[in-house]
Design a protein around this motif. Structure first.
Motif, PDB file in Angstrom:
ATOM      1  N   GLU A   1     -15.353   7.145   9.386  1.00 21.46           N
ATOM      2  CA  GLU A   1     -14.673   6.604   7.912  1.00 21.46           C
ATOM      3  C   GLU A   1     -13.343   6.444   8.297  1.00 21.46           C
ATOM      4  O   GLU A   1     -13.105   5.450   7.496  1.00 21.46           O
ATOM      5  CB  GLU A   1     -15.245   7.660   6.490  1.00 21.46           C
ATOM      6  CG  GLU A   1     -16.500   7.517   6.884  1.00 21.46           C
ATOM      7  CD  GLU A   1     -16.777   8.329   7.192  1.00 21.46           C
ATOM      8  OE1 GLU A   1     -16.906   9.525   8.188  1.00 21.46           O
ATOM      9  OE2 GLU A   1     -17.598   9.426   6.583  1.00 21.46           O
ATOM     10  N   ASN A   2     -11.825   7.392   8.490  1.00 26.67           N
ATOM     11  CA  ASN A   2     -10.796   6.481   9.319  1.00 26.67           C
ATOM     12  C   ASN A   2     -10.757   5.924   9.809  1.00 26.67           C
ATOM     13  O   ASN A   2     -10.804   6.158  11.135  1.00 26.67           O
ATOM     14  CB  ASN A   2     -10.607   8.388   9.230  1.00 26.67           C
ATOM     15  CG  ASN A   2      -8.921   8.128   8.811  1.00 26.67           C
ATOM     16  OD1 ASN A   2      -8.299   7.784   9.059  1.00 26.67           O
ATOM     17  ND2 ASN A   2      -8.153   9.106   8.677  1.00 26.67           N
ATOM     18  N   SER A   3     -10.147   4.538   9.533  1.00 26.54           N
ATOM     19  CA  SER A   3      -9.736   3.293  10.239  1.00 26.54           C
ATOM     20  C   SER A   3      -8.787   3.972  11.257  1.00 26.54           C
ATOM     21  O   SER A   3      -8.939   3.401  12.750  1.00 26.54           O
ATOM     22  CB  SER A   3      -9.855   2.432   9.598  1.00 26.54           C
ATOM     23  OG  SER A   3      -9.114   2.104   8.519  1.00 26.54           O
ATOM     24  N   LEU A   4      -7.986   4.973  10.471  1.00 23.19           N
ATOM     25  CA  LEU A   4      -6.577   4.623  11.463  1.00 23.19           C
ATOM     26  C   LEU A   4      -6.503   5.938  13.185  1.00 23.19           C
ATOM     27  O   LEU A   4      -6.445   5.596  13.906  1.00 23.19           O
ATOM     28  CB  LEU A   4      -5.530   4.794  10.233  1.00 23.19           C
ATOM     29  CG  LEU A   4      -4.820   3.936   9.623  1.00 23.19           C
ATOM     30  CD1 LEU A   4      -4.295   4.563   8.473  1.00 23.19           C
ATOM     31  CD2 LEU A   4      -4.708   3.165   9.780  1.00 23.19           C
TER      32      LEU A   4
ATOM     33  N   ALA B   1       0.986  -1.356  -0.445  1.00 21.85           N
ATOM     34  CA  ALA B   1      -0.271  -0.069   0.153  1.00 21.85           C
ATOM     35  C   ALA B   1       0.715   1.210  -0.452  1.00 21.85           C
ATOM     36  O   ALA B   1       2.278   1.117   0.366  1.00 21.85           O
ATOM     37  CB  ALA B   1      -1.015   0.183   1.325  1.00 21.85           C
ATOM     38  N   ASN B   2       0.261   2.261  -0.369  1.00 19.17           N
ATOM     39  CA  ASN B   2       1.164   3.982  -0.011  1.00 19.17           C
ATOM     40  C   ASN B   2       0.279   4.306   0.498  1.00 19.17           C
ATOM     41  O   ASN B   2      -1.276   4.500   0.795  1.00 19.17           O
ATOM     42  CB  ASN B   2       1.083   3.797  -1.994  1.00 19.17           C
ATOM     43  CG  ASN B   2       2.435   3.600  -2.084  1.00 19.17           C
ATOM     44  OD1 ASN B   2       3.377   3.282  -1.587  1.00 19.17           O
ATOM     45  ND2 ASN B   2       2.104   3.212  -3.763  1.00 19.17           N
ATOM     46  N   HIS B   3       1.044   5.581   0.420  1.00 16.54           N
ATOM     47  CA  HIS B   3       0.411   7.016   1.272  1.00 16.54           C
ATOM     48  C   HIS B   3      -0.052   6.640   2.333  1.00 16.54           C
ATOM     49  O   HIS B   3      -1.090   7.580   3.646  1.00 16.54           O
ATOM     50  CB  HIS B   3      -1.017   7.218  -0.219  1.00 16.54           C
ATOM     51  CG  HIS B   3      -0.499   7.392  -1.070  1.00 16.54           C
ATOM     52  ND1 HIS B   3       0.301   8.838  -1.944  1.00 16.54           N
ATOM     53  CD2 HIS B   3      -0.160   7.205  -2.335  1.00 16.54           C
ATOM     54  CE1 HIS B   3       0.290   8.825  -3.049  1.00 16.54           C
ATOM     55  NE2 HIS B   3      -0.452   7.466  -3.485  1.00 16.54           N
ATOM     56  N   GLY B   4       0.423   5.640   3.089  1.00 22.74           N
ATOM     57  CA  GLY B   4       0.219   5.596   4.841  1.00 22.74           C
ATOM     58  C   GLY B   4      -0.841   5.115   5.139  1.00 22.74           C
ATOM     59  O   GLY B   4      -1.335   5.091   5.860  1.00 22.74           O
ATOM     60  N   ARG B   5      -2.044   4.038   4.080  1.00 23.25           N
ATOM     61  CA  ARG B   5      -2.706   3.742   4.047  1.00 23.25           C
ATOM     62  C   ARG B   5      -2.969   2.698   4.549  1.00 23.25           C
ATOM     63  O   ARG B   5      -1.614   1.211   4.532  1.00 23.25           O
ATOM     64  CB  ARG B   5      -3.313   3.617   2.573  1.00 23.25           C
ATOM     65  CG  ARG B   5      -4.176   4.672   2.264  1.00 23.25           C
ATOM     66  CD  ARG B   5      -5.166   4.285   0.490  1.00 23.25           C
ATOM     67  NE  ARG B   5      -4.215   3.666  -0.042  1.00 23.25           N
ATOM     68  CZ  ARG B   5      -3.723   4.565  -1.021  1.00 23.25           C
ATOM     69  NH1 ARG B   5      -4.290   5.345  -1.274  1.00 23.25           N
ATOM     70  NH2 ARG B   5      -3.046   3.568  -1.524  1.00 23.25           N
TER      71      ARG B   5
ATOM     72  N   ARG C   1      -0.794  10.096  13.318  1.00 21.39           N
ATOM     73  CA  ARG C   1       0.009  10.288  13.887  1.00 21.39           C
ATOM     74  C   ARG C   1       0.981  10.143  12.280  1.00 21.39           C
ATOM     75  O   ARG C   1       2.359  10.289  12.214  1.00 21.39           O
ATOM     76  CB  ARG C   1       0.995   8.967  14.757  1.00 21.39           C
ATOM     77  CG  ARG C   1       0.175   7.845  14.518  1.00 21.39           C
ATOM     78  CD  ARG C   1       1.110   6.936  15.445  1.00 21.39           C
ATOM     79  NE  ARG C   1       1.007   7.541  16.718  1.00 21.39           N
ATOM     80  CZ  ARG C   1       1.504   7.090  17.609  1.00 21.39           C
ATOM     81  NH1 ARG C   1       2.984   7.292  17.597  1.00 21.39           N
ATOM     82  NH2 ARG C   1       1.026   6.517  19.012  1.00 21.39           N
ATOM     83  N   THR C   2       0.902   9.450  11.285  1.00 18.66           N
ATOM     84  CA  THR C   2       1.029   9.461   9.856  1.00 18.66           C
ATOM     85  C   THR C   2       0.154   9.648   8.986  1.00 18.66           C
ATOM     86  O   THR C   2      -0.873  10.841   9.131  1.00 18.66           O
ATOM     87  CB  THR C   2       2.084   7.321  10.130  1.00 18.66           C
ATOM     88  OG1 THR C   2       2.744   7.344   9.033  1.00 18.66           O
ATOM     89  CG2 THR C   2       0.346   7.014   9.807  1.00 18.66           C
ATOM     90  N   GLY C   3       1.394  10.036   7.416  1.00 17.14           N
ATOM     91  CA  GLY C   3       0.524  10.327   6.483  1.00 17.14           C
ATOM     92  C   GLY C   3       0.527  11.781   6.023  1.00 17.14           C
ATOM     93  O   GLY C   3       0.061  12.377   5.141  1.00 17.14           O
TER      94      GLY C   3
END
Length: 724
Positions: free
Chosen positions: A362-365, A264-268, A391-393
């Motif tokens: 919606e944002n699971s992280l 995966a990309n973009h911190g997903r 904390r990321t992305g």
């Protein structure tokens, strides 16, 4: 019947240089009816309503040439077509598509005008003109108009149809170097340059980007093994297949750990700083939903950084920022995120914003981060309590000038090891200004097709010219991606000129593409006789990677309907400027108007190029003053009134003297072609008029082809006319 309204009679998208501008434009044919008797200074309250809705109109200089110029015209009195032009431009500007060129011109029909605006996207320009018509009518009739809704609609069209900001930055950088561009799809696949000199980009990937390297970069475990083998510092890690194995490996590696998908990309799906079994197992589920494999690796303390490598050098760098909220003892987490994070003007849903809006659940992280702190979206943090939300992305701070040379060298090495010409290198370090090894830093990912927006629009710090860096990577300092392009227009013999010139260039060894009314040719083999529009035929020729040079015919109607299929040309040929015929629908009725149409071909000749003009047509010959480059005249006479002055200026003149085509330059005559030669005589008798032969010879000389080769090309051209 009286009517005070604005009718749109026709909307046309001019996709290339045209009689108005070098750039694509929208042309509207409108009928203002009885409003012809109602200039703006006769409409009570019109000025006040219009300027209240669009205060930015004060920046429009108009023909006055200074700030407030258009408003002065409004107060003095101007007509709805002119007002529509400026309103459409301002609506595009408000939507984020900056444009400044526009024209409004009356026709011979009372109340009928042509309104033209520069636009970067057909759908946006079309809607801007429709909205401008409605807004102007609302201001005239004193009825409501929702400017904000119109601007939102245009923004949505830009987001849906226009190039993304990353791709646009590369195209704009190419334009600054006079490198032409052709959009190959409705997405972000773009050709830079023409024919065999072209390169292709797809956002931040190029035709130099290896498919193998891209596949390697998607496999994070393989990437790490390759990097480690070459001495690049990486975090220890392992692929796992279940939540239980993830926890087992985490304990073996040593807590805290990172859990992330392998491709995966973009911190997903990436979760950081995990220290408990519950957190690791929950993070496994998030990562597993994103990619084919899940990796557990050692957590590297420090800050996230993204280094952009282009052509083996770091050209930009950004540092990540954690998103936090501070409780007030009354508001929920959801409300605090809206008030303290999402109100940041740097955040938004569209791609143009450097930071994303945070939406829950919606944002699971973010939900996982909250759960690790024992919180939900409905929790109420205590007053002063700091809650980590993300904390990321989130790369926000430009730190390009802070990167230590050894860190930059390590990032470039990582890109080379994977094999990427353009790469986003993710690394974690406490201090980017120090070497990685001394501080225990590591490179954690190598990404293909990296996003450029963080470098183009950093939330903090200086934007970086990453588009320019990519163009420099693709094109050498003296390379503009151009092949010789010859454009031919007029109404007499343009197709024979194109075919004969193509034959001569083919004889010279150039892989030549010819697009004319007789079909499409490559290396003088007809590949299509379906007769597409001149614009489409020209584009297809310029997209062909086999083509080293192009000869493109343009009828006056095609210039009016579509514009030219190329931005500039090496040689521009105009065979004649006659009285117009059959162009009444474009309101082209006299020779001066026809001259304005056909001058388009001369306007686009490059400064180092040449126009080839028929001196026997006085209006055509008069186009010479408009050419940025050299000029070659040709005439069927044995002498000409323009000859002396033209040759005095060191320019070339073709004449027919004693059955010979003779080149005059600096008052020296050089015979080029014997018109009594059997092959030439047959060509003239059966395939083309003498004027067309002269035009083709002039164009060949303008391309600096040697005279003996031009002669040989003409004498052997007859077979190429066999099926014309």
């Amino acid at each position: 019947m009286n009517h005070k309204t604005i009718k749109l009679l026709r909307l046309s998208y001019l996709r290339g240089p045209n009689l108005w501008t070098y750039r694509p434009a929208m042309e509207a044919l409108i009928d203002i009816g009885d409003l012809e008797d109602c200039p703006s200074n006769t409409l009570p309250g019109f000025y006040e309503r219009l300027t209240a809705w669009l205060p930015g109109l004060v920046e429009h200089h108009c023909g006055v040439g200074e700030r407030g110029g258009f408003l002065l015209r409004l107060r003095e009195g101007t007509w709805p077509g002119h007002i529509m032009e400026h309103v459409a431009l301002e609506l595009q500007n408000l939507a984020g598509m900056q444009t400044g060129f526009g024209k409004a011109r009356s026709t011979e029909v009372r109340g009928v005008y042509k309104v033209v605006i520069r636009t970067r996207q057909e759908e946006v320009g079309c809607q801007a003109l429709l909205d401008a018509r409605d807004l102007v009518m609302a201001a005239i009739e004193d009825t409501p108009f929702d400017v904000a809704a119109a601007v939102r609609g245009l923004k949505a069209l830009i987001d849906r149809h226009a190039l993304g900001p990353s791709t646009a930055s590369i195209v704009d950088a190419a334009s600054q170097r006079q490198i032409p561009a052709i959009r190959l799809t409705t997405g972000n696949l773009v050709q830079l340059g023409y024919g065999s000199k072209q390169r292709r980009i797809w956002t931040a990937e190029t035709d130099k980007t290896s498919a193998i390297a891209e596949s390697i970069s998607r496999d994070k475990d393989l990437t790490k093994r390759l990097l480690a083998a070459c001495g690049v510092p990486i975090p220890q890690g392992q692929v796992v297949t279940s939540p239980a194995e993830a926890w087992e490996v985490a304990q073996d590696i040593g807590l805290p750990v990172v859990v992330k998908p392998s491709d995966a990309n973009h911190g997903r799906g990436v979760s950081l700083d995990l220290s408990t079994q519950a957190a690791v197992e929950a993070a496994y589920a998030l990562a597993d939903a994103e990619g084919s494999d899940v990796i557990v690796e050692r957590f590297i303390p420090g800050q996230e950084h993204r280094l952009l490598v282009v052509g083996n050098r770091v050209v930009a760098a950004a540092r990540g920022e954690q998103a936090c909220i501070t409780g007030d003892g009354r508001s929920t987490v959801m409300a605090l995120i809206e008030a303290q994070i999402n109100t940041d003007p740097r955040r938004g849903e569209e791609e143009e914003y450097p930071l994303d809006t945070i939406r829950l659940p919606e944002n699971s992280l973010v939900m996982l981060e909250l759960s690790r702190q024992g919180l939900t979206p409905d929790s109420v943090p205590a007053a002063g309590q700091v809650v980590l939300v993300q904390r990321t992305g989130v790369m926000t701070h430009d730190i390009t000038d802070e990167v230590h040379p050894e860190v930059a060298e390590m990032a470039a090495l990582a890109a080379r090891v994977v094999g990427l010409d353009i790469a986003g290198i993710d690394l974690v370090a406490t201090d980017i200004a120090q070497p990685l090894e001394a501080q225990g830093g590591a490179i954690v990912e190598v990404n293909a097709g990296p996003g450029l927006l963080m470098h183009l629009k950093p939330a903090v710090g200086q934007p970086r010219p990453v588009g320019e860096a990519i163009v420099e990577h693709l094109f050498g300092p003296r390379d503009n991606g151009r092949i010789p392009v010859v454009g031919i227009t007029g109404t007499q013999g343009t197709t024979p000129v194109a075919l004969l010139l193509g034959a001569v260039m083919h004889r010279a060894g150039l892989a030549t593409g010819v697009a004319c009314s007789d079909g499409l040719y490559v290396q003088m083999q007809r590949i299509d006789c379906s007769q597409p529009s001149d614009w489409e035929a020209g584009q297809r020729t310029l997209m062909n990677r086999c083509v080293d040079a192009a000869v493109l015919e343009n009828s006056p109607r095609s210039i009016l309907d579509d514009g030219l299929s190329y931005d500039r040309c090496q040689v521009g040929v105009v065979t004649d400027v006659p009285l117009p015929s059959g162009l009444q629908d474009h309101h082209i009725l006299d020779r001066d108007q026809m001259r304005t149409v056909l001058r388009t071909q001369v306007d686009v000749v490059l400064p180092q190029g040449c126009a080839v003009l028929n001196a026997d047509d006085a209006v055509c010959a008069g186009l010479a003053e408009l050419c940025d480059g050299d000029v070659i005249f040709y005439s069927q006479a044995d002498r000409h009134d323009l000859q002396a002055a033209h040759c005095d200026a060191g320019r070339r003149f073709l004449l027919v003297q004693q059955a010979q085509v003779v080149l005059w330059r600096n008052h020296t005559a050089t015979p080029l072609l014997d018109l009594t030669h059997p092959a030439v005589a047959d060509l003239l008798q059966h395939h083309l008029p003498l004027s067309a032969l002269l035009a083709a010879v002039g164009a060949a000389l303008a391309l600096d082809l040697p005279p003996p080769l031009v002669r040989a090309g003409v004498e052997t051209a007859a077979p190429f006319f066999a099926h014309a």
